[in-house]
Design a protein around this motif. Sequence first.
Motif, mmCIF file in Angstrom:
data_model
loop_
_atom_site.group_PDB
_atom_site.id
_atom_site.type_symbol
_atom_site.label_atom_id
_atom_site.label_comp_id
_atom_site.label_asym_id
_atom_site.label_seq_id
_atom_site.Cartn_x
_atom_site.Cartn_y
_atom_site.Cartn_z
ATOM 1 N N VAL A 128 8.496 -0.532 -0.629
ATOM 2 C CA VAL A 128 7.365 0.328 -0.256
ATOM 3 C C VAL A 128 7.890 1.486 0.595
ATOM 4 N N PRO A 129 7.772 2.720 0.148
ATOM 5 C CA PRO A 129 8.241 3.829 0.986
ATOM 6 C C PRO A 129 7.275 4.098 2.138
ATOM 7 N N LEU A 130 7.816 4.544 3.277
ATOM 8 C CA LEU A 130 6.960 4.981 4.387
ATOM 9 C C LEU A 130 6.942 6.497 4.339
ATOM 10 N N LEU A 131 5.783 7.074 4.082
ATOM 11 C CA LEU A 131 5.700 8.533 3.968
ATOM 12 C C LEU A 131 5.379 9.121 5.327
ATOM 13 N N PRO A 132 6.346 9.840 5.902
ATOM 14 C CA PRO A 132 6.167 10.273 7.287
ATOM 15 C C PRO A 132 5.104 11.347 7.451
ATOM 16 N N VAL A 133 4.302 11.204 8.502
ATOM 17 C CA VAL A 133 3.319 12.219 8.874
ATOM 18 C C VAL A 133 3.901 13.129 9.960
ATOM 19 N N ASP A 134 4.747 12.556 10.812
ATOM 20 C CA ASP A 134 5.374 13.340 11.873
ATOM 21 C C ASP A 134 6.000 14.584 11.231
ATOM 22 N N SER A 135 5.749 15.762 11.812
ATOM 23 C CA SER A 135 6.119 17.007 11.118
ATOM 24 C C SER A 135 7.630 17.106 10.868
ATOM 25 N N GLU A 136 8.427 16.643 11.839
ATOM 26 C CA GLU A 136 9.884 16.719 11.675
ATOM 27 C C GLU A 136 10.342 15.842 10.510
ATOM 28 N N LYS B 177 0.840 -1.202 0.000
ATOM 29 C CA LYS B 177 0.000 0.000 0.000
ATOM 30 C C LYS B 177 0.875 1.253 0.000
ATOM 31 N N HIS B 178 0.288 2.350 -0.400
ATOM 32 C CA HIS B 178 0.898 3.663 -0.174
ATOM 33 C C HIS B 178 0.671 3.924 1.322
ATOM 34 N N ILE B 179 1.755 4.128 2.071
ATOM 35 C CA ILE B 179 1.593 4.227 3.529
ATOM 36 C C ILE B 179 1.935 5.619 4.044
ATOM 37 N N ALA B 180 0.962 6.254 4.700
ATOM 38 C CA ALA B 180 1.207 7.516 5.411
ATOM 39 C C ALA B 180 1.333 7.141 6.880
ATOM 40 N N PHE B 181 2.473 7.495 7.451
ATOM 41 C CA PHE B 181 2.894 6.854 8.675
ATOM 42 C C PHE B 181 3.057 7.838 9.824
ATOM 43 N N ALA B 182 2.135 7.750 10.829
ATOM 44 C CA ALA B 182 2.280 8.607 12.014
ATOM 45 C C ALA B 182 2.719 7.816 13.239
ATOM 46 N N ASN B 183 2.495 6.506 13.187
ATOM 47 C CA ASN B 183 2.624 5.627 14.354
ATOM 48 C C ASN B 183 4.099 5.341 14.693
ATOM 49 N N LYS B 184 4.786 6.375 15.255
ATOM 50 C CA LYS B 184 6.241 6.279 15.442
ATOM 51 C C LYS B 184 6.663 5.154 16.377
ATOM 52 N N GLU B 185 5.776 4.783 17.340
ATOM 53 C CA GLU B 185 6.145 3.726 18.290
ATOM 54 C C GLU B 185 6.463 2.419 17.562
ATOM 55 N N THR B 186 5.814 2.185 16.421
ATOM 56 C CA THR B 186 6.084 1.005 15.606
ATOM 57 C C THR B 186 7.550 0.946 15.165
ATOM 58 N N LEU B 187 8.065 2.095 14.717
ATOM 59 C CA LEU B 187 9.449 2.127 14.236
ATOM 60 C C LEU B 187 10.431 2.059 15.385
ATOM 61 N N VAL B 188 10.033 2.555 16.557
ATOM 62 C CA VAL B 188 10.930 2.503 17.702
ATOM 63 C C VAL B 188 11.012 1.066 18.207
#
Length: 387
Positions: free
Chosen positions: A146-154, A120-131
Amino acid sequence: MGRIIMKSIALLGATGSIGKQTVDVIRQHPNKFELYAMSFGENVEEALHIIKQCKPKVVAVKNERVYQSLKDQLDEPVRIISGKDALSEISADPNVDIVVNAVMGSVGLRATLTAIESKKHIAFANKETLVTAGHLVMEAANRHNVPLLPVDSEHSAIYQALNGEKREQVNKIILTASGGSFRDKSREELEGVTVEDALNHPNWNMGAKITVDSATMMNKGLEVIEAHWLFDIPYEQIEVIQHRESIIHSMIEYVDHSIIAQLGTPDMRIPIQYALTYPDRLTLSESKALQLTEIGKLHFEKMDEARFPCLTYAYTAGKQGGSMPTVLNAANEAAVALFLKGKISFLDIERVIERALDSHNKIEKPNLETIELIDNEVRKRIFQDYL
Ligand code: NDP
Ligand code: MG
């Protein structure tokens, strides 16, 4: 006129702060996006409101109790699914083009992996997953391309500052931190601060957990680990500086000492929409344009490590790698939940995390089952101590 292609979205965590703002972005572009599926945890009232507005076809709920409560109040013809695999089910749905992962916490991990495997095209806010499982998530993302497109503003800022540039010419990433609710308090003044004080963020209106994370500076620590994985960059090349205004969302210094920054008002709908439309941009008429002359000055300060030990814990756990970030994240989720329930003090949050990290024997390259086991054990032990 170009051909209009509708994209259908699965929104995980629709009732949360990012979730509701994503609904707002979708509603501003009715010819481009439709909410096909959504999930939520407990907030049936907000879920009913979104279902009425957006008429999704599928709704995933946390458990049978929420399932029954929603079913009893629902007039719309919606398929409701519940249980542990419901988040993954909507992430893999063949009718879905874009998965927005906006759940809070490592509970979003399996759904992230499923969305990647389903390409899927993924818009990713769930940072705890990556941690908690950065190596597994990035390995899957690379394997499936598949790229992870970050939602986190930084991270959205960094993504934008990297456009058209060469990764190997990056000197360092500079993450900006507002400082959170207690940035002007000394450590002595943190004794006895209340939940209400902690939830009063100076710049951003966000969910409760991330607002507390901003006050402890753990949010920035989690973001350092998030940046390490998303941009495949060593911790030594990630710097954090304090920037009170939250106008520069982050920057990259290149080898020639040129710095590219991304600026904007503190409005999460901007990075949310960019993650949905990348590589294109769309108008976002309801967001305000940044007026630099009204702001006048921007401020930058060095981070005070002694003042914010959680940032140091995150750097250390990130550099140690293996299962250490899993412990960091689980202990933090448990400690913040206890603080929000009034069971521990604000300064206890960092004590709980430090103790959990100190008492853990690191496992190198944990697999998914091991990560879930450690995540559970760490939470259980902390809750046993305080509940
Ligand atoms: P919220 O707490 O506002 O929302 C979390 C969402 O996840 C809610 O829809 C909640 O459902 C749902 N949820 C929580 N637990 C479960 C569960 N066990 N099963 C299924 N769903 C669950 O959080 P935010 O929107 O603030 O944050 C979401 C993510 O985005 C976090 O990872 C955060 O770090 C990140 N983020 C947030 C920003 C912001 O501005 N808010 C900025 C940058 C990143 P319900 O409420 O119905 O129980
Ligand atoms: Mg952020």
